[in-house]
Design an enzyme around this catalytic site. Structure first.
Site, PDB file in Angstrom:
ATOM      1  N   LYS A 140       0.856  -1.191   0.000  1.00 33.24           N
ATOM      2  CA  LYS A 140       0.000   0.000   0.000  1.00 33.24           C
ATOM      3  C   LYS A 140       0.882   1.227   0.000  1.00 33.24           C
ATOM      4  O   LYS A 140       2.012   1.186   0.497  1.00 33.24           O
ATOM      5  CB  LYS A 140      -0.887   0.017   1.253  1.00 33.24           C
ATOM      6  CG  LYS A 140      -2.114   0.877   1.099  1.00 33.24           C
ATOM      7  CD  LYS A 140      -3.214   0.115   0.395  1.00 33.24           C
ATOM      8  CE  LYS A 140      -4.488   0.892   0.304  1.00 33.24           C
ATOM      9  NZ  LYS A 140      -5.603  -0.026  -0.005  1.00 33.24           N
TER      10      LYS A 140
HETATM   11  N1  GLU Z   1      -7.206   0.230  -3.201  1.00 34.27           N
HETATM   12  C1  GLU Z   1      -7.964  -0.943  -3.501  1.00 34.27           C
HETATM   13  C2  GLU Z   1      -8.004  -1.876  -2.304  1.00 34.27           C
HETATM   14  O1  GLU Z   1      -7.901  -1.451  -1.188  1.00 34.27           O
HETATM   15  C3  GLU Z   1      -7.519  -1.607  -4.781  1.00 34.27           C
HETATM   16  C4  GLU Z   1      -6.110  -2.094  -4.800  1.00 34.27           C
HETATM   17  C5  GLU Z   1      -5.634  -2.565  -6.169  1.00 34.27           C
HETATM   18  O2  GLU Z   1      -6.430  -2.581  -7.089  1.00 34.27           O
HETATM   19  O3  GLU Z   1      -4.464  -2.891  -6.269  1.00 34.27           O
HETATM   20  O4  GLU Z   1      -8.232  -3.052  -2.433  1.00 34.27           O
END
Ligand code: GLU
Length: 430
Positions: free
Chosen positions: A118
């Site tokens: 993240k």
């Molecule tokens: N931000 C989204 C999540 O929390 C998508 C992450 C992604 O598509 O890599 O799952």
């Protein structure tokens, strides 16, 4: 070996945030359910790499302002790191660690071949002009560029970022790689530059696929169900749309401007059009205003928290009157609140499954970019349904067998897959 009890307690300050501590509580409980190898559990309790960067930005008034950015790579046993980038004023390293951990367990339980990561920047994006946001994104990309790439770590949108942000990210990375287009470095891009059809609505659609399945298990249907949605961003607005299309009555939604209630059902397409025009629901008059606390405590068939973490904890868990909670956001219900709600018979579809639609279609986008061969939207939606419901059913089966709540079951299934893979790969150097 002498005990390691003389270690600096501040060394792990970034592991002390509430989101990560909540995740650890569930991870430890779930690990017990599957008799997880203690050495594997030890490794699963820490992120592998945390990168903190300074992001200097030329503001419109000519001054330079430095923002703090992060990229946390939690675990890559199952494949390249994957996870979104958040722009929000509350972002800090501890939050990003928590979110990166959730991505790891999410990708594992969903059965997709990706690790968890993240990123984020501590910034209020609503206070930036388009130029400032672009400058911020390009410099952040450049700062974390050594750690990302189509085979290393693939970011995506999260709270406060969107397809345009991903386009700037992809362009900056590509320019720094000699100018050759590298669409596979991020997902959630606009379709014109290698994005996938169906990605923009994927998280909201996944929330509704899992809500529908949970309703079925209770002998109910989406048709006529009373639904409350916290958050009207990418996840909440599409979840509202897909629920309304299935005949549900959306009695309340909220966004940064407050809560909006209508017992007869809100007009979702109209509200989506309003947000497109006005950026938020501020000033929308065809509903009764309600507070965030009132919204969460409304009597309904399903409550969909689709905003931020930490919304339902021990302080309000007893007051929740929803029959079911489907977590569109990451970490909206604490571990302790989960126990209280479970005891009261409230069925919770946990975040790692409920909001998995986003990363599932991100995975499809990455595959399409590698193949340079693109699927139609119907295909994407159908494949998403297959992957997310397979994970749901798998976890529900574990829940029934072990008589535990869905969150513990999801984490147990997830840890089991990671454990097998980690044991196969072994410890480097050993
Ligand atoms: N931000 C989204 C999540 O929390 C998508 C992450 C992604 O598509 O890599 O799952």
């Amino acid at each position: 070996m002498p005990a390691q009890d003389n270690l600096n307690p501040h060394a792990n300050a970034h592991l002390q945030g509430p989101l990560f501590q909540n995740a650890l509580t569930t991870i430890n409980e779930a690990a017990k359910l599957i008799n997880c190898d203690p050495n594997i559990l030890e490794r699963l309790q820490q992120p592998r790499r945390c990168v903190t960067v300074s992001v200097p930005v030329r503001m419109d008034d000519g001054s330079v302002k430095c923002f703090t950015g992060y990229r946390v790579q939690y675990n890559s046993t199952l494949g390249p790191y994957k996870g979104g980038i958040r722009y929000h004023q509350n972002v800090d390293l501890a939050e990003v660690v928590g979110l990166a951990a959730l991505m790891t367990f999410k990708n594992s339980v969903l059965g997709i071949p990706l690790g968890g990561a993240k990123g984020g920047i501590c910034v209020d994006p609503t206070k930036l002009s388009r130029t400032e946001k672009q400058n911020l994104t390009r410099r952040y990309t450049s700062e974390i560029a050594p750690f990302v790439g189509p085979t290393k770590d693939i970011p995506a949108p999260d709270v406060g970022t969107d397809p345009q942000t991903m386009a700037w990210f992809m362009d900056t990375y590509s320019q720094e790689q000699g100018g050759y287009a590298q669409p596979g470095v991020v997902t959630g891009k606009p379709v014109e530059i290698g994005g996938s059809l169906g990605r923009n609505h994927a998280t909201g659609l996944g929330v509704i696929y899992t809500c529908e399945r949970a309703m079925e298990l209770k002998g109910k249907s989406m048709q006529g169900a009373k639904i409350v949605i916290q958050g009207f961003g990418n996840v909440g607005s599409f979840a509202a749309k897909f629920a309304a299309e299935r005949g549900s009555r959306i009695i309340a939604v909220s966004d940064v401007s407050g809560g909006y209630f209508n017992g007869d059902g809100l007009n979702v397409p109209e509200m989506m059009a309003y947000v497109k025009e006005n950026k938020s629901l501020k000033g929308y008059t065809k509903a009764q205003p309600i507070s965030n606390a009132e919204l969460l405590e409304l009597e309904c068939d399903a409550l969909l928290p689709c905003a931020l973490e930490g919304q339902i904890d021990v302080h309000n868990a007893e007051k929740i009157k929803a029959k079911m909670i489907v977590e569109g956001a990451n970490g909206p219900v604490s571990a302790a609140a989960t126990k209280i709600l479970d005891k009261r018979g409230v069925y919770i579809v946990p975040d790692v499954i409920a909001n998995g639609g986003g990363v599932i279609v991100s995975y499809f986008e990455w595959v399409q970019d590698i193949m340079s061969f693109f699927w139609d939207e119907h295909d994407v939606d159908a494949k998403l349904k297959g992957v997310i419901l397979k994970a749901f059913d798998n976890v529900h089966k574990f829940k029934e067998e072990k008589n535990v709540d869905m969150r513990s079951a999801a984490l147990a299934v997830s840890i089991q897959r990671l454990e097998k893979a980690m044991l196969l790969r072994g410890l480097y150097p050993r």
